[in-house]
Design an enzyme around this catalytic site. Structure first.
Site, PDB file in Angstrom:
ATOM      1  N   ASP A   1       0.948  -1.205  -0.141  1.00 14.05           N
ATOM      2  CA  ASP A   1       0.030  -0.084  -0.074  1.00 14.05           C
ATOM      3  C   ASP A   1       1.121   1.255  -0.005  1.00 14.05           C
ATOM      4  OD1 ASP A   1      -2.475   1.697   0.358  1.00 14.05           O
ATOM      5  OD2 ASP A   1      -1.773   1.928   2.473  1.00 14.05           O
TER       6      ASP A   1
ATOM      7  N   ARG B   1     -11.064  -1.225  -5.957  1.00 17.49           N
ATOM      8  CA  ARG B   1     -11.013  -0.551  -4.865  1.00 17.49           C
ATOM      9  C   ARG B   1     -10.800  -1.480  -3.677  1.00 17.49           C
ATOM     10  NH1 ARG B   1     -11.003   4.466  -2.912  1.00 17.49           N
ATOM     11  NH2 ARG B   1     -11.871   4.790  -1.131  1.00 17.49           N
TER      12      ARG B   1
ATOM     13  N   ASP C   1      -0.082   5.072   0.980  1.00 24.24           N
ATOM     14  CA  ASP C   1      -0.158   6.077   2.131  1.00 24.24           C
ATOM     15  C   ASP C   1      -0.125   5.422   3.145  1.00 24.24           C
ATOM     16  OD1 ASP C   1      -0.293   8.000   0.106  1.00 24.24           O
ATOM     17  OD2 ASP C   1      -2.312   8.233   0.029  1.00 24.24           O
TER      18      ASP C   1
ATOM     19  N   THR D   1      -2.665   1.222  -4.520  1.00 25.28           N
ATOM     20  CA  THR D   1      -3.411   2.165  -3.524  1.00 25.28           C
ATOM     21  C   THR D   1      -4.572   2.822  -3.877  1.00 25.28           C
ATOM     22  OG1 THR D   1      -2.476   4.470  -2.733  1.00 25.28           O
ATOM     23  CG2 THR D   1      -1.762   4.043  -5.053  1.00 25.28           C
ATOM     24  N   ASN D   2      -5.439   3.024  -3.134  1.00 26.65           N
ATOM     25  CA  ASN D   2      -6.676   3.391  -3.385  1.00 26.65           C
ATOM     26  C   ASN D   2      -6.527   5.268  -3.416  1.00 26.65           C
ATOM     27  OD1 ASN D   2      -8.357   1.295  -3.373  1.00 26.65           O
ATOM     28  ND2 ASN D   2      -9.032   1.639  -1.109  1.00 26.65           N
ATOM     29  N   GLN D   3      -6.923   5.820  -4.425  1.00 29.64           N
ATOM     30  CA  GLN D   3      -6.668   7.075  -4.503  1.00 29.64           C
ATOM     31  C   GLN D   3      -7.994   7.885  -4.963  1.00 29.64           C
ATOM     32  OE1 GLN D   3      -3.818   9.075  -3.948  1.00 29.64           O
ATOM     33  NE2 GLN D   3      -3.065   7.227  -2.951  1.00 29.64           N
TER      34      GLN D   3
ATOM     35  N   ASP E   1      -1.497  -0.867   5.814  1.00 33.32           N
ATOM     36  CA  ASP E   1      -1.426  -0.449   7.210  1.00 33.32           C
ATOM     37  C   ASP E   1      -2.950  -0.312   7.372  1.00 33.32           C
ATOM     38  OD1 ASP E   1      -2.240   1.775   5.241  1.00 33.32           O
ATOM     39  OD2 ASP E   1      -1.909   3.004   6.899  1.00 33.32           O
TER      40      ASP E   1
END
Length: 182
Positions: free
Chosen positions: A13, A113, A15, A55-57, A139
């Site tokens: 991941d 997602r 962030d 990564t979800n953005q 995380d």
């Protein structure tokens, strides 16, 4: 669980694992690395593993920034990783979310997602990887769930030093994580 000889890739991941999550991070000037993150990626790279970010953005879908801003941010990340011998082989990001203000990104439950496994499955297919020979470090529970749904081992990173976490959780499977820097 994978062993040292079969580990092919580490999915990460972004962030909260690689960089500090200040909320909708997209400006390279706001790139603050998690302690040990650059060194962990360098160790994975030097061990011959593929390193893939998923990564979800939703900030893209919400109209806060565009896909080009995400790409620029990732380019800066890779440039800074290169300075320490690291590399991210692929970045997958999901701009889709139910609350998107940008119509084309509004979706109630997009397959990419997280906790859905779409980005992980694409990474596995694009790089011809065996799910049983990969791990994902995230995380959030949704990261670990996306890994599970893709048949990949998921590791929940509690924060702190990513290299120390990787050494503790993967050191027996990646010799360079144990010996580098010691």
């Amino acid at each position: 669980m994978t062993d040292a000889l079969s580990l092919q890739a580490v999915f990460l991941d972004r962030d909260g694992v690689l960089n500090i999550d200040h909320g909708y991070v997209h400006d390279p000037a706001a790139l603050d690395w998690i302690d040990g993150a650059r060194e962990a990626v360098a160790a994975f790279t030097q061990a011959g593993l593929k390193v893939i970010v998923v990564t979800n953005q939703s900030g893209v879908g919400r109209g806060y920034f565009d896909d080009a801003a995400v790409d620029r941010f990732h380019g800066v990340m890779n440039a800074q990783l290169g300075e320490v011998g690291g590399r991210i082989d692929a970045f997958y990001h999901c701009p889709f979310c139910e609350e998107a203000s940008v119509e084309r990104y509004r979706h109630p439950d997009h397959p990419d997602r997280k906790p859905n496994p779409g980005m992980v499955l694409r990474g596995l297919a694009d790089w011809n990887l065996d799910p049983a020979a990969c791990v994902l470090i995230g995380d959030k529970d949704r990261d670990v769930e996306a890994a599970r749904r893709a048949g990949v081992e998921g590791l929940l990173f509690p924060g702190g030093d990513l290299l120390a976490f990787a050494r503790a959780r993967l050191g027996d499977r990646i010799a360079t994580l144990v010996t580098d820097g010691d």
